[in-house]
Scaffold this active site. Sequence first.
Site, mmCIF file in Angstrom:
data_model
loop_
_atom_site.group_PDB
_atom_site.id
_atom_site.type_symbol
_atom_site.label_atom_id
_atom_site.label_comp_id
_atom_site.label_asym_id
_atom_site.label_seq_id
_atom_site.Cartn_x
_atom_site.Cartn_y
_atom_site.Cartn_z
ATOM 1 N N GLY A 1 -1.363 8.510 0.916
ATOM 2 C CA GLY A 1 -1.075 8.736 2.319
ATOM 3 C C GLY A 1 0.270 9.416 2.524
ATOM 4 C CG LEU A 2 4.929 9.570 0.682
ATOM 5 C CD1 LEU A 2 5.721 9.718 1.969
ATOM 6 C CD2 LEU A 2 5.733 8.829 -0.373
ATOM 7 C CG ASP B 1 3.393 7.138 4.590
ATOM 8 O OD1 ASP B 1 2.279 7.127 5.154
ATOM 9 O OD2 ASP B 1 3.691 6.384 3.650
ATOM 10 C CG ASP C 1 -2.328 5.105 1.084
ATOM 11 O OD1 ASP C 1 -2.630 4.096 1.753
ATOM 12 O OD2 ASP C 1 -1.171 5.550 0.996
ATOM 13 C CG ASP D 1 -1.850 4.726 6.150
ATOM 14 O OD1 ASP D 1 -1.344 4.746 5.021
ATOM 15 O OD2 ASP D 1 -1.692 5.632 6.982
ATOM 16 C CG ASN E 1 6.784 4.928 2.607
ATOM 17 O OD1 ASN E 1 7.632 4.340 1.955
ATOM 18 N ND2 ASN E 1 5.806 5.617 2.042
ATOM 19 N NE ARG F 1 0.307 -0.622 0.093
ATOM 20 C CZ ARG F 1 0.788 0.614 0.083
ATOM 21 N NH1 ARG F 1 -0.025 1.630 -0.202
ATOM 22 N NH2 ARG F 1 2.059 0.851 0.364
ATOM 23 C CG HIS G 1 3.613 -2.004 -2.665
ATOM 24 N ND1 HIS G 1 4.041 -1.416 -3.823
ATOM 25 C CD2 HIS G 1 3.742 -1.051 -1.686
ATOM 26 C CE1 HIS G 1 4.397 -0.166 -3.578
ATOM 27 N NE2 HIS G 1 4.225 0.073 -2.300
#
Length: 289
Positions: free
Chosen positions: A39-40, A50, A77, A79, A114, A149, A180
């Site tokens: 995504g970034l 992002d 990704d 989000d 982000n 995530r 993460h």
Amino acid sequence: MLRDQICSSSELTFLMEAHDGLSAAIAGRAGFKGLWASGLSIACSLGYRDASEASWSQIVDAVERIVDSAKLPVLVDGDGGFGNFNNARLLARKLRQRGAAGVALEDSCFPKINSFIGDRRALADIDEFSGRLRAVKDTVADDLILVARIEALIAGHDMDEAILRAHAYADAGADAILIHSRRTAADEIVAFMRAWQNRLPVVIVPTKYYRTPVSVYRKAHISTVIWANHSMRAAMVAMRQVCDRILAEENTASIEPNIATLEEIFEMFNYNELASAELRYQSPDNPRQ
């Protein structure tokens, strides 16, 4: 198949970031067996931050180019799903249509920002996010691998919160957990693995703890490592250097030996196939065979 790589393989899997057709093709040429549609990186390639500035439809369009270019399984990704359960299931359905192999959804609130910007931020309610996961699973079933995530450690919460969320998301139908961390060492990740006891496969993104030897991940029985933004970051440095030198030198003579030739580009995207196809389909002297 991505599901086999993440959920069934006894070997550690590596996914390389891609943000467009070119970066996907390069990763495939290097030998990677799967890709992470970041995504970034996609946002950067579009000139956005992002921070939910790129729309879900722009992400889906970029994923289609990545899938077509590399012919590799792509974990997207996603989000937080760009909204509530309905937005999340729409995203998943469209990604399935465009050929994605999986989607990762994070337990953030919309609009997201982000993970490495700022310190502590609010997370989605566990039950609400579990509903997003169930909606995606009911929509795409096993057609897409669903990775949940967890941003708890990133957001400043303790390990108990991360484990609580992991169990809830597993119960909601997630196929794997992505945990993460923003620390420069992998201690949080290893601690999570001990507490989690391998209930579901675990995916990590060692952007900050990049000095950790890969043997640590294997010993901890981590399933998959994502190199999440490195092609985009490498391209940014290379393009900046080339632009600076061309502006300063007012010619390209000194940089030509250090950049890709046109022939390399033509070879990567198989221009020879186009030439042979033109002979077959357009030449009047070459009737149908």
